[in-house]
Enzyme design. Structure first.
Site, PDB file in Angstrom:
ATOM      1  N   GLU A 179      57.993  58.999  24.234  1.00 24.86           N
ATOM      2  CA  GLU A 179      57.272  59.015  25.510  1.00 24.86           C
ATOM      3  C   GLU A 179      55.791  59.265  25.212  1.00 24.86           C
ATOM      4  O   GLU A 179      55.383  59.188  24.055  1.00 24.86           O
ATOM      5  CB  GLU A 179      57.892  60.014  26.494  1.00 24.86           C
ATOM      6  CG  GLU A 179      58.419  61.303  25.873  1.00 24.86           C
ATOM      7  CD  GLU A 179      57.322  62.150  25.304  1.00 24.86           C
ATOM      8  OE1 GLU A 179      56.395  62.519  26.057  1.00 24.86           O
ATOM      9  OE2 GLU A 179      57.365  62.444  24.102  1.00 24.86           O
ATOM     10  N   GLY A 194      54.350  68.617  22.198  1.00 26.00           N
ATOM     11  CA  GLY A 194      55.749  68.652  22.562  1.00 26.00           C
ATOM     12  C   GLY A 194      56.143  67.222  22.891  1.00 26.00           C
ATOM     13  O   GLY A 194      55.373  66.508  23.540  1.00 26.00           O
ATOM     14  N   THR A 195      57.318  66.775  22.454  1.00 26.19           N
ATOM     15  CA  THR A 195      57.574  65.344  22.555  1.00 26.19           C
ATOM     16  C   THR A 195      59.049  65.038  22.407  1.00 26.19           C
ATOM     17  O   THR A 195      59.853  65.901  22.057  1.00 26.19           O
ATOM     18  CB  THR A 195      56.789  64.589  21.459  1.00 26.19           C
ATOM     19  OG1 THR A 195      56.898  63.199  21.669  1.00 26.19           O
ATOM     20  CG2 THR A 195      57.314  64.933  20.075  1.00 26.19           C
ATOM     21  N   THR A 196      59.375  63.781  22.661  1.00 22.77           N
ATOM     22  CA  THR A 196      60.693  63.239  22.317  1.00 22.77           C
ATOM     23  C   THR A 196      60.483  61.933  21.563  1.00 22.77           C
ATOM     24  O   THR A 196      59.868  61.009  22.084  1.00 22.77           O
ATOM     25  CB  THR A 196      61.536  62.971  23.570  1.00 22.77           C
ATOM     26  OG1 THR A 196      61.626  64.164  24.355  1.00 22.77           O
ATOM     27  CG2 THR A 196      62.941  62.526  23.172  1.00 22.77           C
TER      28      THR A 196
END
Length: 220
Positions: free
Chosen positions: A26, A9-11
């Protein structure tokens, strides 16, 4: 779950500015509701003029990153010139469309960005090999929060400082609301001078100067 099945899960995001592009992510990797790692690299230098952000399965992302870096280097050796952003993105999209990866396709969402003779460019690539160019974009579980900031604040021909600060603001918004995003900023600028990644200290100082650190632990 094996490492090559680890879902992150990430941005991730990219912004075109007046003289190039800014790319940012991030550092957190999650496995369902578990924080699996707190210092995962999701922003890669592909060449002096190219960068790549990755979201999805770690193994798939790493394989694709190694492949495109090798092909870009071979192209430069043969042609005596760097590969354009469009060509590198199309190469990667064609590979993904051909299948492979952990599930018969590559379970990733990528952003290829960089600068060439025609200026700064960003392309998003989906797991089916879809390829879309835009002036700003975000991929990952925190992208809806990042887009809220991008839509409100992006403007054409931003300066480098404005674009870097906007990228940090986007990551900050995502880390505050998306549990799968966190543990620091990775920000890179790509322009005529090459690929430059900001130090953790510089990113943190910019966040503090924008009063984004209220309520955050200091290691962010």
């Amino acid at each position: 779950m094996a490492d090559d099945k680890l879902k992150t899960g990430t941005t991730t995001l990219g912004i075109v500015y007046s003289d190039g592009v800014v790319m940012a992510t991030e550092h957190r990797a999650t496995m369902n509701n578990i924080i699996a790692h707190k210092d995962v690299r999701k922003l890669f230098k592909i060449d002096d003029n190219l960068g790549l952000t990755v979201a999805g399965l770690v193994g798939d992302a790493q394989v694709l990153t190694r492949y495109v870096k090798a092909e870009v280097e071979l192209y430069k050796l043969k042609r005596g010139a760097p590969m354009s952003v469009n060509a590198a993105s199309t190469l990667l999209a064609n590979l993904m469309r051909g299948g492979g990866g952990s599930y018969g396709f590559y379970y990733v969402g990528l952003i290829m960005g960089g600068i060439d003779k025609t200026g700064g460019h960003l392309f998003s690539l989906d797991s089916a090999g879809g390829l879309i160019e835009d002036y700003f974009m975000s991929v990952g579980s925190g992208s809806s929060y990042a887009y809220g900031v991008l839509e409100d604040n992006y403007k054409p021909n931003m300066s480098e400082d404005e674009a870097v600060n906007l990228a940090i603001r986007c990551l900050n918004a995502a880390m505050r609301r998306d549990s799968a995003s966190g543990d620091g900023y990775a920000v890179a600028v790509i322009n005529k001078d090459g690929f430059r990644e900001l130090s953790a200290e510089e990113s943190l100082k910019r966040a503090e100067d924008m009063n984004l650190m209220v309520g955050f632990a200091k290691h962010y």
